[in-house]
Design a protein around this motif. Sequence first.
Motif, PDB file in Angstrom:
ATOM      1  N   SER A 256      73.368  83.931  59.525  1.00 24.31           N
ATOM      2  CA  SER A 256      74.447  83.003  59.170  1.00 24.31           C
ATOM      3  C   SER A 256      75.472  82.820  60.289  1.00 24.31           C
ATOM      4  O   SER A 256      76.389  82.002  60.157  1.00 24.31           O
ATOM      5  CB  SER A 256      75.170  83.516  57.909  1.00 24.31           C
ATOM      6  N   SER A 278      66.327  81.485  54.224  1.00 27.28           N
ATOM      7  CA  SER A 278      67.166  80.350  53.830  1.00 27.28           C
ATOM      8  C   SER A 278      68.400  80.244  54.703  1.00 27.28           C
ATOM      9  O   SER A 278      68.783  79.153  55.143  1.00 27.28           O
ATOM     10  CB  SER A 278      67.584  80.493  52.364  1.00 27.28           C
ATOM     11  N   SER A 281      67.316  79.002  58.212  1.00 33.47           N
ATOM     12  CA  SER A 281      66.913  77.591  58.174  1.00 33.47           C
ATOM     13  C   SER A 281      68.115  76.677  58.030  1.00 33.47           C
ATOM     14  O   SER A 281      68.225  75.634  58.694  1.00 33.47           O
ATOM     15  CB  SER A 281      65.933  77.347  57.021  1.00 33.47           C
ATOM     16  N   GLU A 282      69.050  77.079  57.177  1.00 35.62           N
ATOM     17  CA  GLU A 282      70.257  76.281  56.970  1.00 35.62           C
ATOM     18  C   GLU A 282      71.104  76.250  58.250  1.00 35.62           C
ATOM     19  O   GLU A 282      71.697  75.222  58.599  1.00 35.62           O
ATOM     20  CB  GLU A 282      71.076  76.871  55.823  1.00 35.62           C
ATOM     21  N   ASN A 283      71.137  77.373  58.952  1.00 31.69           N
ATOM     22  CA  ASN A 283      71.933  77.460  60.172  1.00 31.69           C
ATOM     23  C   ASN A 283      71.318  76.612  61.291  1.00 31.69           C
ATOM     24  O   ASN A 283      72.034  76.062  62.124  1.00 31.69           O
ATOM     25  CB  ASN A 283      72.013  78.934  60.630  1.00 31.69           C
TER      26      ASN A 283
END
Length: 285
Positions: A256, A278, A281-283
């Motif tokens: 993160s 997750s 991937s979001e970062n």
Amino acid sequence: MIWNGANHIDALIIFLSLGITYMPDVEKIRKWASSQEVSTREKAALNPEAPPEILERLAEDEEWWIRACVCKNENVPVHVLRKLSKDPRPDVRSWASTNEQTPHGALERLAEKGTYHTLLMLAGNGAAPPRVVKRLVADPNNDVRDTASEHPNLPEGLLELMRRAGRDADLTNRPSEEGGEPLSESERERLMEAGPFGQRLVALNPSTPPDVLGRLAENAHWYGRVGVAKSTTTPEETVRKLATDDDYEVRQTVASRPDAPKEVLSQLAEDEKRRVRSAASENMG
């Protein structure tokens, strides 16, 4: 002397009038201890007049609640409490932690490895020594820290140091991600030695040097290592090392980070834990 069927109260009055010390009905307690009924054995385990040898036998009872009741009895021998503090059942260990006669060594072991309920109950034991209370007030769990903060044996100045290091005045709050006042080397050492929460405060404090962050990344409790992974002053080399940490929450925190290297994010995007994948991937967008 023949009592001719005098009832219990009359017998007690006569004993006292003659200056004779009254003796409890041990045979009755012994009979209770041998009962097939759990509720009856419980009466024996909790009876303040139960002799140590009966309590020692009840400490071997197959019913965990009976063993827990033995922990509450003031007559239970110290060696029995030491044994019950290692009981396979967590509930029994929790009750052993509340007895003020439980050896300090056993309390220290429970403070290091106890479950949430054990730690919470241990924090309420007024006889817990300062080194145990110090560990509990630095526990990752808010409730345990809050309870320990009211303990009479809390080491002097520790709470104030924690507040200055970066925690809010409310003792149940998490450490501030912005850190706190600058810490001296001795203050950092005191906090790190206290336990996981102290380690996290040091990790998040902006005055903590890179070499100390590296030490925490290697040796701290997982809760402290999360603090290192979250700190904005942690060197990239240490961040890369934490990306392979055994604890998924540490890896998730690395995933993160806004400044996490792209190759580290790519690696974490393939992590075995969904939360880590997750976050990475979001970062990456």
